[in-house]
Scaffold this motif. Structure first.
Motif, PDB file in Angstrom:
ATOM      1  N   ILE B 161      24.427  29.071  40.698  1.00  0.00           N
ATOM      2  CA  ILE B 161      25.333  29.860  40.930  1.00  0.00           C
ATOM      3  C   ILE B 161      26.545  29.239  41.917  1.00  0.00           C
ATOM      4  CG2 ILE B 161      26.087  32.246  41.896  1.00  0.00           C
ATOM      5  CD1 ILE B 161      23.688  33.228  40.758  1.00  0.00           C
ATOM      6  N   ASP B 162      27.854  28.775  41.506  1.00  0.00           N
ATOM      7  CA  ASP B 162      28.645  28.161  42.348  1.00  0.00           C
ATOM      8  C   ASP B 162      29.953  29.260  42.311  1.00  0.00           C
ATOM      9  OD1 ASP B 162      26.929  26.149  42.931  1.00  0.00           O
ATOM     10  OD2 ASP B 162      27.664  25.315  40.822  1.00  0.00           O
ATOM     11  N   THR B 163      29.778  30.396  41.877  1.00  0.00           N
ATOM     12  CA  THR B 163      30.863  31.312  42.027  1.00  0.00           C
ATOM     13  C   THR B 163      30.527  32.676  42.752  1.00  0.00           C
ATOM     14  OG1 THR B 163      31.796  30.339  39.920  1.00  0.00           O
ATOM     15  CG2 THR B 163      32.611  32.538  40.928  1.00  0.00           C
ATOM     16  N   TRP B 164      31.309  33.105  43.843  1.00  0.00           N
ATOM     17  CA  TRP B 164      30.661  34.170  44.423  1.00  0.00           C
ATOM     18  C   TRP B 164      31.795  34.971  44.727  1.00  0.00           C
ATOM     19  CZ3 TRP B 164      25.640  35.054  45.538  1.00  0.00           C
ATOM     20  CH2 TRP B 164      24.776  33.810  45.540  1.00  0.00           C
ATOM     21  N   ASP B 165      31.593  36.465  44.699  1.00  0.00           N
ATOM     22  CA  ASP B 165      32.353  37.330  45.166  1.00  0.00           C
ATOM     23  C   ASP B 165      31.749  37.652  46.808  1.00  0.00           C
ATOM     24  OD1 ASP B 165      33.791  38.355  43.039  1.00  0.00           O
ATOM     25  OD2 ASP B 165      32.324  39.708  42.326  1.00  0.00           O
ATOM     26  N   VAL B 166      32.531  36.982  47.800  1.00  0.00           N
ATOM     27  CA  VAL B 166      32.021  36.650  48.863  1.00  0.00           C
ATOM     28  C   VAL B 166      31.936  37.757  49.775  1.00  0.00           C
ATOM     29  CG1 VAL B 166      32.482  35.549  50.973  1.00  0.00           C
ATOM     30  CG2 VAL B 166      32.820  34.061  48.735  1.00  0.00           C
ATOM     31  N   ILE B 167      32.909  38.449  49.669  1.00  0.00           N
ATOM     32  CA  ILE B 167      33.145  40.117  50.354  1.00  0.00           C
ATOM     33  C   ILE B 167      33.807  40.982  49.513  1.00  0.00           C
ATOM     34  CG2 ILE B 167      35.026  39.176  51.801  1.00  0.00           C
ATOM     35  CD1 ILE B 167      33.551  40.804  54.106  1.00  0.00           C
ATOM     36  N   ASN B 168      33.429  41.899  49.553  1.00  0.00           N
ATOM     37  CA  ASN B 168      33.782  43.212  48.459  1.00  0.00           C
ATOM     38  C   ASN B 168      34.477  44.369  49.391  1.00  0.00           C
ATOM     39  OD1 ASN B 168      33.707  43.790  45.861  1.00  0.00           O
ATOM     40  ND2 ASN B 168      31.985  45.164  46.289  1.00  0.00           N
ATOM     41  N   GLU B 169      35.832  44.796  48.836  1.00  0.00           N
ATOM     42  CA  GLU B 169      36.382  46.185  49.290  1.00  0.00           C
ATOM     43  C   GLU B 169      36.609  46.074  50.688  1.00  0.00           C
ATOM     44  OE1 GLU B 169      33.850  49.260  47.459  1.00  0.00           O
ATOM     45  OE2 GLU B 169      34.147  48.355  45.284  1.00  0.00           O
ATOM     46  N   LEU B 214      37.709  36.959  47.053  1.00  0.00           N
ATOM     47  CA  LEU B 214      37.854  38.309  47.854  1.00  0.00           C
ATOM     48  C   LEU B 214      37.980  39.343  46.672  1.00  0.00           C
ATOM     49  CD1 LEU B 214      38.479  39.163  50.774  1.00  0.00           C
ATOM     50  CD2 LEU B 214      40.734  38.628  50.177  1.00  0.00           C
ATOM     51  N   ASN B 215      37.246  40.274  46.905  1.00  0.00           N
ATOM     52  CA  ASN B 215      37.261  41.365  45.659  1.00  0.00           C
ATOM     53  C   ASN B 215      37.325  42.987  46.164  1.00  0.00           C
ATOM     54  OD1 ASN B 215      36.736  41.839  42.897  1.00  0.00           O
ATOM     55  ND2 ASN B 215      34.957  43.023  43.308  1.00  0.00           N
ATOM     56  N   ASP B 216      38.306  43.446  45.366  1.00  0.00           N
ATOM     57  CA  ASP B 216      38.593  44.893  45.731  1.00  0.00           C
ATOM     58  C   ASP B 216      38.951  45.570  44.583  1.00  0.00           C
ATOM     59  OD1 ASP B 216      39.596  46.998  47.493  1.00  0.00           O
ATOM     60  OD2 ASP B 216      39.269  45.357  49.364  1.00  0.00           O
ATOM     61  N   PHE B 217      38.662  47.052  44.825  1.00  0.00           N
ATOM     62  CA  PHE B 217      39.133  47.935  44.052  1.00  0.00           C
ATOM     63  C   PHE B 217      40.584  48.579  44.518  1.00  0.00           C
ATOM     64  CE2 PHE B 217      37.575  50.638  47.272  1.00  0.00           C
ATOM     65  CZ  PHE B 217      38.207  51.641  47.264  1.00  0.00           C
ATOM     66  N   ASP B 218      41.080  48.322  45.485  1.00  0.00           N
ATOM     67  CA  ASP B 218      42.385  48.931  45.999  1.00  0.00           C
ATOM     68  C   ASP B 218      43.490  47.971  45.319  1.00  0.00           C
ATOM     69  OD1 ASP B 218      44.691  49.448  47.531  1.00  0.00           O
ATOM     70  OD2 ASP B 218      43.412  50.337  49.010  1.00  0.00           O
ATOM     71  N   MET B 219      44.130  48.584  44.688  1.00  0.00           N
ATOM     72  CA  MET B 219      45.212  47.732  43.728  1.00  0.00           C
ATOM     73  C   MET B 219      46.659  48.046  44.533  1.00  0.00           C
ATOM     74  SD  MET B 219      43.852  46.116  41.429  1.00  0.00           S
ATOM     75  CE  MET B 219      42.542  45.814  42.648  1.00  0.00           C
ATOM     76  N   SER B 220      46.618  48.817  45.790  1.00  0.00           N
ATOM     77  CA  SER B 220      47.818  49.128  46.460  1.00  0.00           C
ATOM     78  C   SER B 220      48.278  48.116  47.336  1.00  0.00           C
ATOM     79  CB  SER B 220      47.666  50.470  47.426  1.00  0.00           C
ATOM     80  OG  SER B 220      46.859  50.123  48.442  1.00  0.00           O
TER      81      SER B 220
END
Lengths: 413, 413
Positions: B161-169, B214-220
């Motif tokens: 695994i060399d791809t990570w969602d490092v921190i979410n939301e 960096l991953n998020d659900f907030d599209m604002s």
């Protein structure tokens, strides 16, 4: 509700006579002259008065009270407020490039300053009411023009205006799509934080001791994220400006406190920069940009005035009750020429105060105020003084009541 | 709709025989083996299969297909997808401190990797499904534990695994109020950007060549502001993760494109990390946190399946059509054990593919795919190849079709 303790000081004042000897066993009169807390309002309505002008051919969008009523209105204004916001909307202030409205605005700012009022300029950078001539420039030229505008105006007004809303509504700035303007292009091309840095650097370098604000209407996490980014980028801001136009209804204590707590987290003073409560119908909730609500007539009503007074008092108790809040500026003294035609003023268009005016005056100048009080000094010239933080006099000599518990005042001759 | 040109390459391939001589005037078979674009899905349903386990006593919240159906499901999965997201929710992965689920998850990750699938770990830091034992720690200890967790897991899985969602939301992280957790405390006390920095530093230093999101659900605009702050703070992120759970209805092309354009502005690849479209009733629009919608039964319906297929095809055309998008991960292969019980799968609970599965397969393996094609080389061994960017074979020998217009392939012996 008791006076919030963090706004009070219980001090012992040692009073010396003009020769420096303790004034023992003597009656003295202590009275409050000014609040440390900034109770602000817009000063737009008095620019013409200060400049001894007639009515403008075209009334401004905000604060367009007519000149005839301005003198009486000024008395009401000055009886409650100690902080004035003056308009520096670039599109009005420098409609033609190179011809800024400096002289006239300086006269207005001095008019307030001479009356003991702290003056704030609003704003130095914003995408709305933006200078139309920026549209003809490249992005680099816009940046240079913005930088030069800030340096010029902050320098020209230094000593009279030392508080600035440096940049306004940056959260929406790069994605603002209601009208083409130079600032949106700048913020889109360079990013929000570099745009904030440009504006703050220009203001800070020009007037290092000024109080510089970031100001926004967006109370969501977006503004928190922006502030975090700005602070992480090493940009120093002196206070966080929070708008609170409540044309669509009072926030209520719970929401207000939650917002204050969220923004207090950054350890910076909070300034409630633009507070509005209407004394008539509420604007429908579905309207997102308040400017989209255009009505032929929006009257103040008796029920609305009672509601406005109640909400305004509750709102100010919440703000003054929160230790992080340092300033609360109401957005409009009168319904005459008010923004959007809304009955948001504290004074009716006919010049009579609404209940909201009386409610706020009662808080500011009565419940939270030390009226002239006769006190007797001790044998060592000491007298206890309890009151709201601010400026006081004892027998006419000024002193500051701060959290320092010991104050020495030498009476003037 | 034509194949998006930025996804295509028109190359001339020079084919050499095993001795390095041009293979002149010969029929060769060229076929596509893999897309460069990452068509992803969650791989949660195959962890038990890879580990040859029975059904778990307690099904997981996401991707809980039963073991009996997993083999057939895996065939459907592998026929369309080339990228798998595996769960590293700390509260599940290391329910008891010091006992991480490493062996089992490594087996699952290798199962995918051996099948040519790129594996991503999701997430290394998040306030939800967070390790419960963090609640007993001080903020500094939480920071240390988070740092150590990331360094351990990124190291343990490097090469697989060399791809990570490092921190979410992170947008909501410091103000998340649904359940007490250590990450919210960390983000509140230290701020979002220092928390992002902590997580990215740990991951980057451990696996410098990893792709970190960096991953998020907030599209604002809040997420824009966060990203700007993170980038201004000098934190390198490799791709911006955008969730797109559409349980409440398809966004539509216009909204989707507007979002892609806004986030493409940072010049980073966009990964649509979590895409969902239901084939049954939509979740009511008033629900803010999708987890709040609990229904006894949420069936897939014939009309819903037609709608889902149509919307899914339109959505993938939009994503693949936008040059900044590099990956699109669908969130669920089957309705069996799907998150929230939603009929969001591409396969029904009974194992039969829905129209949406067929629609996506048709795009990925037909319209955007070069099936085995016989071509004749020129007298100098050259043959033109046009197709979607990705991995191809000519007579069984692999080559990459990139934007380079000239490729040389030496056939294996």
């Amino acid at each position: 509700m008791p006076l919030p303790q963090h706004r009070r000081a219980d001090a012992v004042v040692t009073i010396l006579d003009a020769h420096g000897r303790p004034l023992a066993d003597t009656d003295v009169v202590v009275e409050q002259r000014r609040h440390a807390f900034l109770f602000g309002n817009i000063g737009f309505d008095f620019i013409a008065l200060a400049n001894q002008e007639g009515d403008a051919a075209e009334p401004p969008a905000f604060g367009g009270a007519s000149v005839q009523t301005a003198t009486a209105l000024a008395d009401l204004w000055l009886d409650v407020f100690n902080s004035a916001t003056l308009p520096f909307y670039w599109g009005n202030f420098e409609r033609v490039r190179g011809r800024p409205d400096t002289t006239r605005m300086l006269t207005a700012a001095r008019w307030f300053a001479e009356r003991g009022v702290v003056v704030k300029g609003h704003p130095l950078a914003w995408h709305t009411v933006c200078a139309p001539w920026l549209l003809d420039l490249s992005t680099d030229e816009i940046a240079d023009a913005q930088d030069a505008r800030i340096r010029r105006d902050v320098a020209d007004f230094a000593g009279v205006i030392d508080t600035w809303d440096v940049i306004n509504e940056v959260v929406i700035m790069p994605v603002f799509d209601k009208e083409p303007n130079g600032l949106t292009r700048l913020a889109w091309d360079r990013g929000r934080i570099p745009t904030v840095r440009l504006a703050f650097d220009a203001a800070r370098q020009t007037n290092p001791s000024a109080t510089l604000l970031l100001n926004d209407f967006d109370m969501s996490t977006a503004y928190e994220c922006l502030i975090e980014g700005v602070l992480e980028a090493g940009i120093r801001i002196d206070a966080i400006g929070l708008q609170s136009h409540m044309h669509q209804g009072y926030w209520g204590e719970e929401k207000t406190l939650a917002i204050l707590d969220r923004f207090a987290r950054f350890g910076l003073p909070l300034h409630l920069t633009e507070t509005t409560l209407v004394s008539g119908d509420l604007m429908p909730a579905h309207i997102k940009d308040l400017n989209d609500h255009q009505v032929a007539s929006w009257p103040s009503t008796p029920e609305g005035e009672v509601r406005q007074a109640d909400e305004l008092e509750r709102h100010y108790r919440t703000l003054v009750g929160h230790p992080a809040v340092q300033a609360a500026t109401y957005w409009g003294i009168t319904d005459d020429g008010a923004w959007l035609g809304a009955p948001a003023g504290l004074v009716r268009a006919d010049g009579t105060p609404k209940p909201a005016y009386d409610a706020l005056r009662r808080l500011v100048k009565d419940e939270w105020w030390l009226a002239p009080t006769t006190l007797r000094t001790s044998s060592t010239g000491r007298v206890p003084v309890s009151g709201f933080l601010g400026t006081y006099t004892v027998d006419g000599t000024l002193f500051e009541l701060t959290h320092d518990s010991e104050v020495v005042v030498r009476l003037e001759g």
